[in-house]
Design an enzyme around this catalytic site. Structure first.
Site, PDB file in Angstrom:
ATOM      1  N   ASP A 106      65.505  27.379  -8.393  1.00 50.61           N
ATOM      2  CA  ASP A 106      64.953  27.886  -7.200  1.00 50.61           C
ATOM      3  C   ASP A 106      65.874  28.554  -6.131  1.00 50.61           C
ATOM      4  OD1 ASP A 106      62.843  28.915  -5.907  1.00 50.61           O
ATOM      5  OD2 ASP A 106      62.200  27.112  -4.746  1.00 50.61           O
TER       6      ASP A 106
ATOM      7  N   HIS B  86      68.814  37.107  -8.780  1.00 48.44           N
ATOM      8  CA  HIS B  86      68.592  36.644 -10.206  1.00 48.44           C
ATOM      9  C   HIS B  86      69.754  36.822 -11.166  1.00 48.44           C
ATOM     10  CE1 HIS B  86      64.633  35.970  -8.920  1.00 48.44           C
ATOM     11  NE2 HIS B  86      64.091  37.299  -8.646  1.00 48.44           N
TER      12      HIS B  86
ATOM     13  N   LEU C 100      73.897  20.668 -28.069  1.00 49.80           N
ATOM     14  CA  LEU C 100      72.690  20.728 -27.081  1.00 49.80           C
ATOM     15  C   LEU C 100      71.146  21.272 -27.459  1.00 49.80           C
ATOM     16  CD1 LEU C 100      72.146  20.489 -23.833  1.00 49.80           C
ATOM     17  CD2 LEU C 100      72.949  22.753 -23.802  1.00 49.80           C
TER      18      LEU C 100
HETATM   19  C1  FPP Z   1      63.647  31.316  -8.519  1.00 52.91           C
HETATM   20  O1  FPP Z   1      64.037  32.156  -7.477  1.00 52.91           O
HETATM   21  C2  FPP Z   1      63.905  31.866  -9.511  1.00 52.91           C
HETATM   22  C3  FPP Z   1      62.950  32.287 -10.800  1.00 52.91           C
HETATM   23  C4  FPP Z   1      61.812  32.840 -10.467  1.00 52.91           C
HETATM   24  C5  FPP Z   1      63.587  32.232 -12.147  1.00 52.91           C
HETATM   25  C6  FPP Z   1      64.692  31.894 -12.446  1.00 52.91           C
HETATM   26  C7  FPP Z   1      65.562  33.023 -13.357  1.00 52.91           C
HETATM   27  C8  FPP Z   1      66.845  33.033 -13.472  1.00 52.91           C
HETATM   28  C9  FPP Z   1      67.760  32.241 -13.074  1.00 52.91           C
HETATM   29  C10 FPP Z   1      67.328  34.440 -14.168  1.00 52.91           C
HETATM   30  C11 FPP Z   1      66.497  34.784 -15.286  1.00 52.91           C
HETATM   31  C12 FPP Z   1      66.571  33.700 -16.410  1.00 52.91           C
HETATM   32  C13 FPP Z   1      66.938  33.743 -17.666  1.00 52.91           C
HETATM   33  C14 FPP Z   1      66.746  32.766 -18.645  1.00 52.91           C
HETATM   34  C15 FPP Z   1      67.720  34.929 -17.941  1.00 52.91           C
HETATM   35  P1  FPP Z   1      63.120  32.855  -6.468  1.00 52.91           P
HETATM   36  O2  FPP Z   1      63.062  34.269  -6.855  1.00 52.91           O
HETATM   37  O3  FPP Z   1      61.709  31.999  -6.496  1.00 52.91           O
HETATM   38  O4  FPP Z   1      63.758  32.606  -5.157  1.00 52.91           O
HETATM   39  P2  FPP Z   1      63.207  32.408  -3.485  1.00 52.91           P
HETATM   40  O5  FPP Z   1      62.299  31.167  -3.621  1.00 52.91           O
HETATM   41  O6  FPP Z   1      64.503  32.202  -2.834  1.00 52.91           O
HETATM   42  O7  FPP Z   1      62.444  33.726  -3.444  1.00 52.91           O
END
Ligand code: FPP
Length: 234
Positions: free
Chosen positions: A11, A28, A122
């Site tokens: 997150d 991201h 893994l």
């Molecule tokens: C949270 O940050 C993250 C996500 C919604 C998804 C996690 C995604 C990645 C690490 C990249 C894509 C994944 C892959 C497998 C390629 P947020 O957007 O909720 O952050 P915020 O809460 O600060 O807005």
């Protein structure tokens, strides 16, 4: 001992980008780089299972543009990392609904799951369009149909049968769940499976989570006293 199964709620990508005056997509993208680093660290630490929460059932409620960005990143990740999975002996599994993903992603996932099926390094599990409530709901539907077919009384339902109908069938329950970005929530992640998981909430955003913080978290886990509702000798 280090945990056998680590699950991570990655997150804070959006906040990381905002703090730097960058678009959310940059967060991201940085998140994907972190993800790759943490997969490597997990292999080096001999942790057998790593589950990553990449896209929740509720993430569909984000703006269309951001959903597209996330899906594009995911597709690139799957295409680019595919060879590496095979080379590094990683077994990939994806949990979550498949019917709302685009055809190319569905086919790529299938291909990677089949091609990595015999790998015994893994176990990398990506939770994609995953929600714990949906996981339990679909298990209930499967169990109901099975019991009707076998004319079996519902009172005979066992916990094991429930586990075997969850999307995580065959995967041990997570020993440790890590959430970054200083939020103290489970957000519909592995609801059934986390009954006795240990939690670690880390204040940094996911793109700032690195191998040394990860190893510190794994070391903290070694000091946890897991009693599973029982009492230890004192
Ligand atoms: C949270 O940050 C993250 C996500 C919604 C998804 C996690 C995604 C990645 C690490 C990249 C894509 C994944 C892959 C497998 C390629 P947020 O957007 O909720 O952050 P915020 O809460 O600060 O807005």
């Amino acid at each position: 001992m280090y945990p056998d199964h680590v699950a991570i709620i990655m997150d804070g990508n959006g906040r990381w980008a905002k703090n730097k005056g960058l678009p959310r997509l940059a967060g991201h993208k940085a998140g994907v780089e972190r993800l790759k680093e943490i997969v490597e660290a997990t292999i080096n630490c001999n942790v057998s299972f790593l589950t990553l929460y990449a896209f929740s059932s509720e993430n569909w409620n984000r703006p269309k543009l951001e959903i597209n960005d996330l899906m594009n990143l995911l597709e690139t990740f799957l295409n680019k990392e595919a060879k590496k999975f095979l080379k590094e002996n990683i077994r990939l599994r994806v949990i979550g609904r498949r019917d709302r993903l685009n055809r190319r992603i569905i086919d790529k996932i299938k291909e990677l799951e089949i091609n990595s099926d015999k790998n015994d390094g893994l176990n990398l599990i990506i939770a994609l369009d995953y929600g714990g409530r949906e996981d339990i709901r679909s298990a209930i539907i499967n169990i109901y149909n099975d019991f009707i077919r076998k004319n079996k009384a519902i009172e005979r339902l066992t916990l094991e049968e429930i586990e075997n109908n969850l999307m995580t069938k065959g995967i041990p329950n997570p020993d440790l769940i890590i959430r970054t970005s200083g939020e103290y929530r489970i957000s519909n992640f592995l609801l059934w499976q986390s009954a006795y998981s240990e939690y670690e909430f880390v204040s940094c955003n996911w793109p700032d989570f690195n191998t040394s913080i990860y190893i510190e978290v794994l070391k903290n886990f070694e000091n946890r006293d897991r009693r599973y509702g029982q009492i230890n000798e004192y």
